[in-house]
Design an enzyme around this catalytic site. Sequence first.
Site, PDB file in Angstrom:
ATOM      1  N   HIS A 351     -15.598 -41.328  15.203  1.00 51.07           N
ATOM      2  CA  HIS A 351     -14.498 -40.212  15.640  1.00 51.07           C
ATOM      3  C   HIS A 351     -14.763 -39.128  14.638  1.00 51.07           C
ATOM      4  O   HIS A 351     -14.785 -39.026  13.350  1.00 51.07           O
ATOM      5  CB  HIS A 351     -13.239 -40.400  15.439  1.00 51.07           C
ATOM      6  CG  HIS A 351     -12.168 -39.527  15.871  1.00 51.07           C
ATOM      7  ND1 HIS A 351     -11.751 -39.642  17.413  1.00 51.07           N
ATOM      8  CD2 HIS A 351     -11.515 -38.476  15.422  1.00 51.07           C
ATOM      9  CE1 HIS A 351     -10.950 -38.669  17.323  1.00 51.07           C
ATOM     10  NE2 HIS A 351     -10.928 -38.012  16.078  1.00 51.07           N
ATOM     11  N   ALA A 352     -15.288 -37.913  15.422  1.00 47.77           N
ATOM     12  CA  ALA A 352     -15.606 -36.723  14.831  1.00 47.77           C
ATOM     13  C   ALA A 352     -14.593 -36.283  13.614  1.00 47.77           C
ATOM     14  O   ALA A 352     -13.239 -36.125  13.981  1.00 47.77           O
ATOM     15  CB  ALA A 352     -15.928 -35.723  15.701  1.00 47.77           C
ATOM     16  N   HIS A 381     -15.656 -26.983  16.525  1.00 44.81           N
ATOM     17  CA  HIS A 381     -14.409 -27.437  15.957  1.00 44.81           C
ATOM     18  C   HIS A 381     -14.344 -27.764  14.625  1.00 44.81           C
ATOM     19  O   HIS A 381     -13.492 -27.348  13.776  1.00 44.81           O
ATOM     20  CB  HIS A 381     -13.676 -28.095  17.013  1.00 44.81           C
ATOM     21  CG  HIS A 381     -12.459 -28.677  16.710  1.00 44.81           C
ATOM     22  ND1 HIS A 381     -11.078 -28.432  16.990  1.00 44.81           N
ATOM     23  CD2 HIS A 381     -12.127 -29.989  15.889  1.00 44.81           C
ATOM     24  CE1 HIS A 381     -10.372 -29.047  16.458  1.00 44.81           C
ATOM     25  NE2 HIS A 381     -10.967 -30.126  15.798  1.00 44.81           N
ATOM     26  N   GLU A 382     -15.175 -28.796  14.346  1.00 36.51           N
ATOM     27  CA  GLU A 382     -15.274 -29.317  13.153  1.00 36.51           C
ATOM     28  C   GLU A 382     -15.647 -28.374  12.112  1.00 36.51           C
ATOM     29  O   GLU A 382     -15.263 -28.348  10.724  1.00 36.51           O
ATOM     30  CB  GLU A 382     -16.207 -30.438  13.060  1.00 36.51           C
ATOM     31  CG  GLU A 382     -15.767 -31.650  14.046  1.00 36.51           C
ATOM     32  CD  GLU A 382     -14.406 -32.307  13.694  1.00 36.51           C
ATOM     33  OE1 GLU A 382     -13.874 -32.099  12.401  1.00 36.51           O
ATOM     34  OE2 GLU A 382     -13.856 -32.829  14.634  1.00 36.51           O
ATOM     35  N   HIS A 385     -12.874 -26.457  10.680  1.00 38.01           N
ATOM     36  CA  HIS A 385     -12.257 -27.132   9.413  1.00 38.01           C
ATOM     37  C   HIS A 385     -12.724 -26.841   8.172  1.00 38.01           C
ATOM     38  O   HIS A 385     -12.294 -26.446   7.143  1.00 38.01           O
ATOM     39  CB  HIS A 385     -12.164 -28.540   9.544  1.00 38.01           C
ATOM     40  CG  HIS A 385     -11.025 -29.168  10.869  1.00 38.01           C
ATOM     41  ND1 HIS A 385      -9.931 -28.750  10.781  1.00 38.01           N
ATOM     42  CD2 HIS A 385     -11.297 -30.075  11.754  1.00 38.01           C
ATOM     43  CE1 HIS A 385      -9.308 -29.306  11.829  1.00 38.01           C
ATOM     44  NE2 HIS A 385      -9.996 -29.912  12.533  1.00 38.01           N
ATOM     45  N   GLU A 409      -6.455 -27.050  13.324  1.00 38.71           N
ATOM     46  CA  GLU A 409      -7.254 -27.439  14.628  1.00 38.71           C
ATOM     47  C   GLU A 409      -7.754 -26.099  15.136  1.00 38.71           C
ATOM     48  O   GLU A 409      -8.666 -26.365  16.031  1.00 38.71           O
ATOM     49  CB  GLU A 409      -6.223 -28.266  15.074  1.00 38.71           C
ATOM     50  CG  GLU A 409      -5.857 -29.516  14.657  1.00 38.71           C
ATOM     51  CD  GLU A 409      -7.049 -30.311  14.424  1.00 38.71           C
ATOM     52  OE1 GLU A 409      -7.933 -30.253  14.809  1.00 38.71           O
ATOM     53  OE2 GLU A 409      -6.806 -31.068  13.102  1.00 38.71           O
ATOM     54  N   HIS A 511      -6.037 -41.565  17.167  1.00 36.91           N
ATOM     55  CA  HIS A 511      -5.110 -41.061  16.204  1.00 36.91           C
ATOM     56  C   HIS A 511      -3.752 -41.853  16.197  1.00 36.91           C
ATOM     57  O   HIS A 511      -3.110 -41.877  15.060  1.00 36.91           O
ATOM     58  CB  HIS A 511      -4.883 -39.732  16.818  1.00 36.91           C
ATOM     59  CG  HIS A 511      -6.039 -38.582  16.774  1.00 36.91           C
ATOM     60  ND1 HIS A 511      -6.893 -38.821  17.881  1.00 36.91           N
ATOM     61  CD2 HIS A 511      -6.434 -37.719  16.203  1.00 36.91           C
ATOM     62  CE1 HIS A 511      -7.920 -37.999  17.742  1.00 36.91           C
ATOM     63  NE2 HIS A 511      -7.506 -37.139  16.620  1.00 36.91           N
ATOM     64  N   TYR A 521      -2.486 -30.597  17.820  1.00 35.67           N
ATOM     65  CA  TYR A 521      -3.516 -30.520  18.977  1.00 35.67           C
ATOM     66  C   TYR A 521      -2.807 -29.639  20.118  1.00 35.67           C
ATOM     67  O   TYR A 521      -3.348 -28.808  20.565  1.00 35.67           O
ATOM     68  CB  TYR A 521      -4.307 -31.610  19.476  1.00 35.67           C
ATOM     69  CG  TYR A 521      -4.861 -32.358  18.290  1.00 35.67           C
ATOM     70  CD1 TYR A 521      -5.884 -31.893  17.828  1.00 35.67           C
ATOM     71  CD2 TYR A 521      -4.657 -33.640  17.732  1.00 35.67           C
ATOM     72  CE1 TYR A 521      -6.608 -32.501  16.675  1.00 35.67           C
ATOM     73  CE2 TYR A 521      -5.143 -34.244  16.604  1.00 35.67           C
ATOM     74  CZ  TYR A 521      -6.369 -33.647  16.168  1.00 35.67           C
ATOM     75  OH  TYR A 521      -6.682 -34.226  15.118  1.00 35.67           O
TER      76      TYR A 521
END
Length: 624
Positions: A351-352, A381-382, A385, A409, A511, A521
Amino acid sequence: MALLLLHLIYFVLGSCTADSKYEDQYISGNDTDRVAAYKFLHENDKVASEMCTKSAIAQWNYASNLTEENKQVMLDTQVLEADFRKETWKNATKFAWKSFKEEPEIYRWFKSLSILGNAALPENKLNQLNKLVADMEDIYSKGKVCKPQSPKGKPCEWSLEPDLTEMMSKSRDYKLLKYIWKSWRDVTGKTVKNDFLKYIELSNEAAKLNGFPDAGVLWRESYDSSTFEDDLEELWETLRPFYQQLHAYVRRKLIHLYTTCNVKNDGPIPAHILGNMWAQTWENIMNVVDPFPDKAEIDVTSKMKEKNMTILEMFQISEEFFTSVGLTPMTPEFWNRSIIEKPQDREIVCHASAWDFCDAKDQRIKMCTKVNMEDLITVHHEMGHIEYYLQYAQQPTVFRDGANPGFHEAVGDVLALSVATPDHLKKIGLLDEVSNDKDGEIKFLMHMALEKLAFLPFGYLIDQWRWKVFSGEIKPEEMNRKWWELRLKYQGVCPPVERTEDELDAAAKYHVISSVPYIRYFVSTVIQFQFHKALCDAAEYRGPLHKCDIYQNKKAGEVLSTVLSQGSSVPWTEAMGIMTGGVTQKMDASAILEYFDPLTKWLQEKNKNEFIGWKSDDPMLCPS
């Protein structure tokens, strides 16, 4: 979707303000010596940062190499972390910090230290809770599905990443998809059900030791709002008519594809034929629902492969976008220590996820990346963060977090809204031509709606279910039925195989079993469009919102940097006000409606003869 590594030292309360129903649960003592109070905060922060680093390393080592030895080291570190948290709490709550309101940062700092979170549990129960979560993650990450008609006794071979994910996205074989869908739930949710029930019990016990009625209430504290649930429902009701239009259009296209599979024209959509294991996003069936297949392709996967793009280049493209608006480049530690491809020599959590090692320089991504457009967007997206981590790295440890969880997020996603525009993709060599006419515009917006709009009800309902499980409104003997009632009510999807209370289908989602709150999210998907509009305004862009690209615009980057650098040191409403230039301090769905307005009108016209909504008497099985 990405997992944000939580700073477990401070649980979820790093951005609390006085707008909580549960102000009395935050314990304040009698010591009014402010000099001693300030000294305590700064000395404690140094140790907290070191403890955070140690914890992150232990979690990383386990998540990137799923061995029992690494698991035990992680669990042992969590014990040390809890002990530190308890000592911090004992010292912080001696001070009369509630009298410090004229110093908002100091007040917020103490407040965040005055709730123990899970560390309130006795050591044996905390160890049990941590082990339950680790064991459920183990089952999920190592889960394998056997090939159909596989000989009995032969080891199962299909893992979620990449095998099942790829088949769910590309196959249009109704029976194969149904087999995969059921089998994944058998090896995950059904298997962890007993552990999950015990996890709920212990999570609630921890919440009550902190003075909260249940764990769901404690989770919601991170949004600083006594009207949070009502605000969410208002957002959803604003967006629901648009979602129902998209649902009706997609259902009609699927009926045309699966002519013999009894998909009802007034019913829910079978959950296994939407291109995703959880039917959470639908962009993988764009080739099925494409309104204008003769127009230029929106998904640039084929172009990425034609150019022999490497996974490393995908990350470099993402970094270049961030630096083009004046944000911070990735550190040498990021490039040297991240895992961006699935290792062949060990099991990992695929999971990323983005990781902050709490030392202002070591941040990493762990991702089993594939060369396709979906993963290119996920990389942004990552990296969003990571950029947030870098921007607030100089804050005290307790404020190294998003203004609220949805902010964290949204950062990478707001830049991805620019990246996904056809003009930008052409600019970076991933599209040969751009269809700027009306049909091309609708095709692009359809692709974006399958990713963004289709996700909203799923993002909303997961924690609707969990909060009710935590509160006891949903009983253990009805958890699966209530899950599917919510899937039916909000998403309009149904299970292709009859479900019973022997299964726990919610726990087939990462999750849920890893104890990561999910409402972030939903919040993120709404506010990223607010951010997009605000940054486009800062960039002095004039034109349709869905065509805005802030690439290379330093003015937009300055606004974003100002908000990110504050971390959670100010209330999220204040951060929202800064982001929007004072237009609003609230979550607002108007920007997402503006973005998709041409598609909304087009769908309303196309759906004139369609049944809008869905009917079903039984949430536990698709209508026959």
